[in-house]
Design a protein around this motif. Structure first.
Motif, PDB file in Angstrom:
ATOM      1  N   MET A 110      29.949  35.938  30.888  1.00 23.32           N
ATOM      2  CA  MET A 110      30.751  37.098  31.320  1.00 23.32           C
ATOM      3  C   MET A 110      30.068  37.839  32.461  1.00 23.32           C
ATOM      4  N   GLY A 111      28.753  37.612  32.686  1.00 23.18           N
ATOM      5  CA  GLY A 111      28.021  38.412  33.664  1.00 23.18           C
ATOM      6  C   GLY A 111      28.172  37.980  35.101  1.00 23.18           C
ATOM      7  N   SER A 112      28.864  36.883  35.375  1.00 22.22           N
ATOM      8  CA  SER A 112      28.907  36.347  36.728  1.00 22.22           C
ATOM      9  C   SER A 112      29.712  37.240  37.671  1.00 22.22           C
ATOM     10  N   VAL A 113      29.193  37.417  38.912  1.00 26.91           N
ATOM     11  CA  VAL A 113      29.959  38.172  39.907  1.00 26.91           C
ATOM     12  C   VAL A 113      31.169  37.383  40.378  1.00 26.91           C
ATOM     13  N   THR A 114      31.229  36.076  40.086  1.00 29.53           N
ATOM     14  CA  THR A 114      32.385  35.281  40.502  1.00 29.53           C
ATOM     15  C   THR A 114      33.517  35.303  39.469  1.00 29.53           C
ATOM     16  N   LEU A 115      33.313  36.013  38.371  1.00 36.91           N
ATOM     17  CA  LEU A 115      34.380  36.175  37.379  1.00 36.91           C
ATOM     18  C   LEU A 115      35.606  36.803  38.043  1.00 36.91           C
ATOM     19  N   ASN A 116      36.791  36.266  37.759  1.00 37.60           N
ATOM     20  CA  ASN A 116      38.006  36.867  38.315  1.00 37.60           C
ATOM     21  C   ASN A 116      38.413  38.040  37.420  1.00 37.60           C
ATOM     22  N   ALA A 117      37.793  39.189  37.692  1.00 38.17           N
ATOM     23  CA  ALA A 117      38.094  40.423  36.962  1.00 38.17           C
ATOM     24  C   ALA A 117      38.974  41.305  37.839  1.00 38.17           C
ATOM     25  N   ASP A 118      40.045  41.826  37.277  1.00 43.00           N
ATOM     26  CA  ASP A 118      40.872  42.807  37.987  1.00 43.00           C
ATOM     27  C   ASP A 118      40.940  44.047  37.112  1.00 43.00           C
ATOM     28  N   LEU A 119      40.175  45.065  37.519  1.00 44.29           N
ATOM     29  CA  LEU A 119      39.955  46.241  36.680  1.00 44.29           C
ATOM     30  C   LEU A 119      40.575  47.501  37.290  1.00 44.29           C
ATOM     31  N   HIS A 120      41.725  47.332  37.954  1.00 42.27           N
ATOM     32  CA  HIS A 120      42.428  48.492  38.511  1.00 42.27           C
ATOM     33  C   HIS A 120      43.857  48.073  38.833  1.00 42.27           C
ATOM     34  N   CYS A 121      44.818  48.550  38.027  1.00 41.50           N
ATOM     35  CA  CYS A 121      46.237  48.335  38.324  1.00 41.50           C
ATOM     36  C   CYS A 121      47.059  49.329  37.523  1.00 41.50           C
ATOM     37  N   HIS A 122      48.341  49.402  37.855  1.00 42.57           N
ATOM     38  CA  HIS A 122      49.206  50.444  37.295  1.00 42.57           C
ATOM     39  C   HIS A 122      50.521  49.856  36.796  1.00 42.57           C
ATOM     40  N   SER A 123      50.983  50.378  35.678  1.00 48.48           N
ATOM     41  CA  SER A 123      52.252  49.947  35.089  1.00 48.48           C
ATOM     42  C   SER A 123      53.296  51.050  35.229  1.00 48.48           C
ATOM     43  N   VAL A 124      54.480  50.789  34.697  1.00 51.93           N
ATOM     44  CA  VAL A 124      55.569  51.762  34.713  1.00 51.93           C
ATOM     45  C   VAL A 124      55.212  53.004  33.882  1.00 51.93           C
ATOM     46  N   VAL A 125      54.182  52.917  33.049  1.00 56.38           N
ATOM     47  CA  VAL A 125      53.745  54.090  32.289  1.00 56.38           C
ATOM     48  C   VAL A 125      53.208  55.174  33.230  1.00 56.38           C
ATOM     49  N   SER A 126      52.706  54.797  34.423  1.00 59.52           N
ATOM     50  CA  SER A 126      52.381  55.825  35.428  1.00 59.52           C
ATOM     51  C   SER A 126      53.240  55.576  36.663  1.00 59.52           C
ATOM     52  N   ASP A 127      52.705  54.990  37.730  1.00 60.78           N
ATOM     53  CA  ASP A 127      53.508  54.857  38.947  1.00 60.78           C
ATOM     54  C   ASP A 127      53.646  53.422  39.418  1.00 60.78           C
ATOM     55  N   GLY A 128      53.455  52.454  38.513  1.00 65.07           N
ATOM     56  CA  GLY A 128      53.759  51.071  38.843  1.00 65.07           C
ATOM     57  C   GLY A 128      55.212  50.759  38.544  1.00 65.07           C
ATOM     58  N   THR A 129      55.632  49.540  38.881  1.00 57.70           N
ATOM     59  CA  THR A 129      57.034  49.162  38.636  1.00 57.70           C
ATOM     60  C   THR A 129      57.171  48.086  37.563  1.00 57.70           C
ATOM     61  N   LEU A 130      56.061  47.540  37.066  1.00 61.02           N
ATOM     62  CA  LEU A 130      56.109  46.515  36.025  1.00 61.02           C
ATOM     63  C   LEU A 130      55.604  47.077  34.699  1.00 61.02           C
ATOM     64  N   SER A 131      56.053  46.488  33.600  1.00 63.41           N
ATOM     65  CA  SER A 131      55.581  46.896  32.280  1.00 63.41           C
ATOM     66  C   SER A 131      54.162  46.360  32.061  1.00 63.41           C
ATOM     67  N   PRO A 132      53.435  46.916  31.093  1.00 67.43           N
ATOM     68  CA  PRO A 132      52.125  46.335  30.758  1.00 67.43           C
ATOM     69  C   PRO A 132      52.231  44.842  30.430  1.00 67.43           C
ATOM     70  N   GLU A 133      53.308  44.450  29.747  1.00 71.15           N
ATOM     71  CA  GLU A 133      53.476  43.043  29.377  1.00 71.15           C
ATOM     72  C   GLU A 133      53.684  42.161  30.616  1.00 71.15           C
ATOM     73  N   GLN A 134      54.481  42.646  31.567  1.00 71.83           N
ATOM     74  CA  GLN A 134      54.696  41.884  32.802  1.00 71.83           C
ATOM     75  C   GLN A 134      53.403  41.774  33.616  1.00 71.83           C
ATOM     76  N   LEU A 135      52.621  42.845  33.632  1.00 73.65           N
ATOM     77  CA  LEU A 135      51.347  42.815  34.366  1.00 73.65           C
ATOM     78  C   LEU A 135      50.385  41.810  33.736  1.00 73.65           C
ATOM     79  N   ALA A 136      50.304  41.806  32.422  1.00 75.13           N
ATOM     80  CA  ALA A 136      49.407  40.865  31.753  1.00 75.13           C
ATOM     81  C   ALA A 136      49.796  39.426  32.075  1.00 75.13           C
ATOM     82  N   ALA A 137      51.091  39.128  32.038  1.00 76.41           N
ATOM     83  CA  ALA A 137      51.553  37.773  32.344  1.00 76.41           C
ATOM     84  C   ALA A 137      51.253  37.425  33.805  1.00 76.41           C
TER      85      ALA A 137
END
Length: 285
Positions: free
Chosen positions: A1-28
């Motif tokens: 888990m410690g690799s800097v090459t891990l594809n981590a995306d730790l910043h996004c937004h859903s329809v619960v704030s100001d995104g347009t997709l649901s949490p479920e759609q974002l996860a998929a």
């Protein structure tokens, strides 16, 4: 888990704030784009966390709790991302509730200002785009003005109407930097300065921000993010080294139609930096 090459995306937004997709759609979408570690970081709101965690697990993603907290610093709005905290912690929940409380009043003032320049019905129009009325924001107004044909795209809306000195701009006093960092760290998480290149601080102002952030217990800075150029990423990689901060990575994805960078489509962190997920190994779900 410690690799800097891990594809981590730790910043996004859903329809619960100001995104347009649901949490479920974002996860998929994240899973489809090869993301391995994900966090939903809605603005000042934890209402999507349980859905996001459940959807992450259903899609084979590892998950960190997340939130993006708005703070007022040197009379500007700065964003602090919290990662890996206890989403049931009472202090952070109460703090975020108070922060959200000012949004409706600000939105009504924005609509009044826009009406003065001939744009009527903006409050009700913006509400059509809001999944959570407590979180009405400039982005929702921007979507309404594009739909109404007032502007071609949301970028034009911000340039003409919703930034300081323009007819629809209304400042809002958010939490303090100390509040946000303290809420996150006391709930067991790591505080991250989000997209630092966006704030337009002078060298002295930025020095003050990093000094105060570190002094309050902040632990990381976003180095690779959707709004950073390659030069910005290099600059804030240097800042992470100088200040002894871990590095974070996140697209700041809001919408397939609006965001420049899709979930998981980011360069790797520089190899010599310590990724923030190293500090949160025991918080990953």
């Amino acid at each position: 888990m410690g690799s800097v090459t891990l594809n981590a995306d730790l910043h996004c937004h859903s329809v619960v704030s100001d995104g347009t997709l649901s949490p479920e759609q974002l996860a998929a979408r994240a899973a489809g784009n090869g993301v391995e570690l994900w966090s939903l970081t809605d603005h000042d709101e934890l209402g999507g966390q349980e859905r996001a965690r459940t959807a992450a697990q259903a899609n084979g993603l590892r998950y960190l709790t997340g939130c993006e907290i708005s703070v007022t610093y040197l009379d500007r709005t700065v964003h602090i991302v919290g990662l890996g905290f206890d989403a049931d912690d009472d202090t952070i929940r109460q703090g975020l509730r108070a922060t959200r409380g000012g949004r409706e009043l600000r939105a009504r003032e924005m609509a009044e200002q826009l009406a003065k320049v001939g744009i009527h019905g903006a409050y009700d129009g913006a509400l059509r785009y809001v999944g959570n009325p407590e979180l009405i924001s400039r982005t929702h107004f921007a979507r309404f003005l594009v739909e109404s044909g007032v502007c071609r795209d949301t970028g034009e809306v911000f340039r003409r109407y919703l930034t300081e000195g323009k007819p629809g701009f209304v400042p809002h006093r958010w939490a303090t930097l100390k509040d946000a960092v303290t809420w996150i760290t006391r709930a067991g998480g790591q505080a991250v300065i989000a997209h630092p290149a966006r704030y337009g601080f002078s060298a002295n102002e930025e020095f003050a921000l990093f000094t105060d952030f570190k002094g309050h217990g902040g632990g990381a800075v976003e180095v690779v993010t959707g709004s950073h150029s390659a030069a910005d990423a290099e600059r804030y990689a240097d800042a992470a080294r100088e200040w002894g901060l871990a590095a974070s990575r996140g697209s700041d994805f809001h919408s397939p139609d609006e965001s420049h960078t899709d979930l998981g489509r980011l360069p790797d962190l520089p190899r010599d930096l310590r990724p923030v997920w190293d500090l949160l190994a025991d918080r990953i779900q």
